[in-house]
Enzyme design. Structure first.
Site, PDB file in Angstrom:
ATOM      1  N   ASP A   1     -53.081 -13.601  44.681  1.00  0.00           N
ATOM      2  CA  ASP A   1     -52.160 -13.840  45.377  1.00  0.00           C
ATOM      3  C   ASP A   1     -50.536 -14.997  45.258  1.00  0.00           C
ATOM      4  O   ASP A   1     -50.584 -15.439  46.030  1.00  0.00           O
ATOM      5  CB  ASP A   1     -52.993 -14.228  46.734  1.00  0.00           C
ATOM      6  CG  ASP A   1     -53.907 -13.723  47.916  1.00  0.00           C
ATOM      7  OD1 ASP A   1     -54.003 -12.662  47.283  1.00  0.00           O
ATOM      8  OD2 ASP A   1     -54.308 -13.670  48.132  1.00  0.00           O
TER       9      ASP A   1
ATOM     10  N   ASP B   1     -53.862  -8.402  44.051  1.00  0.00           N
ATOM     11  CA  ASP B   1     -52.609  -8.537  45.403  1.00  0.00           C
ATOM     12  C   ASP B   1     -51.735  -9.888  44.364  1.00  0.00           C
ATOM     13  O   ASP B   1     -51.359 -10.335  45.833  1.00  0.00           O
ATOM     14  CB  ASP B   1     -53.442  -8.708  46.721  1.00  0.00           C
ATOM     15  CG  ASP B   1     -54.891  -8.220  46.547  1.00  0.00           C
ATOM     16  OD1 ASP B   1     -54.534  -6.540  45.728  1.00  0.00           O
ATOM     17  OD2 ASP B   1     -55.539  -7.869  47.628  1.00  0.00           O
TER      18      ASP B   1
END
Length: 375
Positions: free
Chosen positions: A194, A221
C-alpha cells in the site's frame, strides 16, 4: 516509454546502503548539488530573498523559515502557498488539511532523491494511548486539500515486515492523496504494501490526480484507491520477497473506483519492471471495500511496457471471489513487453480503437490542465 530510464535503488537497498553510510536512507550529502550548502534553495530564492510573500522555506539545519515540513504546512494558512524544501531527509509525518488549497511543494534539489519525507508507521503499529494506526493512519504524508502539487520529492514509508514479525497489519502507506487537482511531477513513492493511496475524500467525490514521470515501488496493492488518476511516463517497480515461498508476490494496482465514477486509473506510456522471478506478480486485482460494496474498480493500461515479472497468462486476480475481476472495468491497449503477451485472450480484455480514443489524459482530467514544471 520513459525517455530517461531510471535505475534506482529500492527502499530496502537504501536502508542497506544507509547502514554503511551512516544515513537513514543512504542519501549521502553529495547526492544534492555542489552548491547546496551555500544556496540550499537553488533558484527558488531564500528567506532573505523571498520570491513572494506566499513562499516559505524549509531547511533541516535552520537556514529556512522552518526545520520541518509539518511546521511549514501548519504556518501556511490560506490558499496558494508554496513550500521550497531544501535537500535533506525529513523524518516526520505530515498532513495537508483541506483548507490549505492550491499548495505547492518544490524539492530544491536536482533529483527527487535529494528531498525525502519518510516515516515508519504501519497499520498494525500501536498508537500512543491504545489501538493501532490502521491503513490510513499509517501514511507518512496525507493530502486532503484540493490543488496540491509536488515537484522532485520522495515520499516514503520505511516500515519493514522483517523488523516486526509480530505485526499482522502490514500496510504501510507512503502517501495518501484525497484532494481534487492533485499533481506530482518527477516524484518517487517508496514502500512495500500500500505505498501510494490515490483516493478521494468521499464516495461522491471524483478526485482527479495526475502523476507524471514518477517512480513507484512496492509489493502488495502498492497503487490503490478510488481516485480518478492518470499515470503518464511513470515507472512501477515490483519488489522481491523472501517471506513467501511462491507466487503471487503481489499486485501492482488495486483500484476501488466508485460505481458511479466513469473513470478510475489510467496508466499510459509507462513501464513495469521488477526484482522478482518471472510471472510472480499480477498486474492488478479489484478492491471492493466493505464501506462500498457498489464499487466497480477501473484500470486501463495502455501503450506501456510490462516486464517479465507480470504473469502474462493470468495478469488479474480476485481480492474476493464475491467480486470477480471479470465483472470490473479492467482493460489494456497496445501494451508491449513479455508481461503483456496475450496468451489467454479471455484473461486480457483489450480496448477497441474507438474505446482507446476516449481513454486519454484529457478525458480523465476534464477541464483541469496540470502545470508541467515548477518555475
Amino acid at each position: 516509454m520513459l525517455s530517461h530510464p531510471h535505475r534506482p535503488l529500492t527502499r530496502r537497498g537504501f536502508l542497506v546502503a544507509g547502514a554503511a553510510a551512516g544515513a537513514a536512507l543512504g542519501l549521502a550529502p553529495g547526492t544534492a548539488r555542489a552548491d547546496a550548502r551555500t544556496r540550499p534553495f537553488g533558484r527558488y530564492g531564500s528567506p532573505a530573498a523571498r520570491r513572494d510573500p506566499a513562499t516559505l522555506y524549509v531547511h533541516p539545519a535552520g537556514a529556512g523559515d522552518f526545520t520541518t515540513v509539518a511546521a511549514a504546512v501548519a504556518a501556511a494558512t490560506g490558499t496558494g502557498r508554496t513550500l521550497v524544501i531544501a535537500p535533506g531527509t525529513y523524518r516526520e509525518t505530515v498532513a495537508v488539511p483541506a483548507d490549505r488549497t492550491d499548495m505547492t511543494w518544490i524539492g530544491a534539489g536536482d533529483d527527487p532523491r535529494d528531498v525525502v519525507v519518510v516515516y515508519d508507521n504501519a497499520a498494525g503499529t500501536p498508537k500512543p494511548g491504545g489501538g493501532t494506526y490502521g491503513t490510513t493512519g499509517s501514511a507518512t504524508t496525507t493530502v486532503q486539500a484540493d490543488g496540491f502539487t509536488a515537484h522532485r520529492i520522495t515520499f516514503a514509508n520505511d516500515w519493514l515486515r522483517a523488523d516486526h514479525p509480530d505485526v499482522t497489519g502490514t500496510q504501510a502507506v507512503a502517501i495518501k492523496v484525497q484532494g481534487d487537482r492533485s499533481a506530482f511531477h518527477h516524484c518517487r513513492f517508496l514502500g512495500h504494501q500500500d505505498t501510494l493511496y490515490a483516493d478521494s475524500p468521499a464516495l461522491t467525490a471524483f478526485a482527479r490526480q495526475y502523476y507524471a514521470h514518477c517512480y513507484v515501488e512496492g509489493d502488495v496493492d502498492f497503487v490503490f484507491g478510488r481516485a480518478t488518476a492518470v499515470f503518464e511516463h511513470c515507472h512501477f517497480r515490483t519488489l522481491d520477497r523472501t517471506d513467501l515461498a511462491g507466487a503471487p508476490y503481489g499486485f501492482v494496482f488495486a483500484p476501488s473506483t466508485a460505481g458511479a465514477n466513469p473513470r478510475g486509473y489510467l496508466v499510459t506510456r509507462s513501464r513495469v519492471t521488477g526484482e522478482a522471478p518471472d510471472g510472480f506478480y499480477k498486474l492488478a486485482r479489484p478492491w471492493v471495500p466493505s464501506s462500498d460494496r457498489t464499487a466497480r474498480p477501473m484500470l486501463t493500461v495502455r501503450e506501456s511496457w510490462l516486464g517479465p515479472g507480470i504473469d502474462a497468462a493470468a495478469p488479474y486476480a480476485n481480492m474476493s471471489d464475491a467480486y470477480p475481476w471479470q465483472d470490473q472495468r479492467f482493460a489494456e491497449y497496445r501494451n508491449t513487453g513479455p508481461g503483456a503477451a496475450v496468451t489467454v485472450p479471455a484473461n486480457r480484455p483489450q480496448l477497441s480503437e474507438a474505446e482507446a480514443g476516449s481513454a486519454t489524459r484529457a478525458a480523465w482530467l476534464g477541464d483541469w490542465r496540470p502545470a508541467r514544471e515548477a518555475c
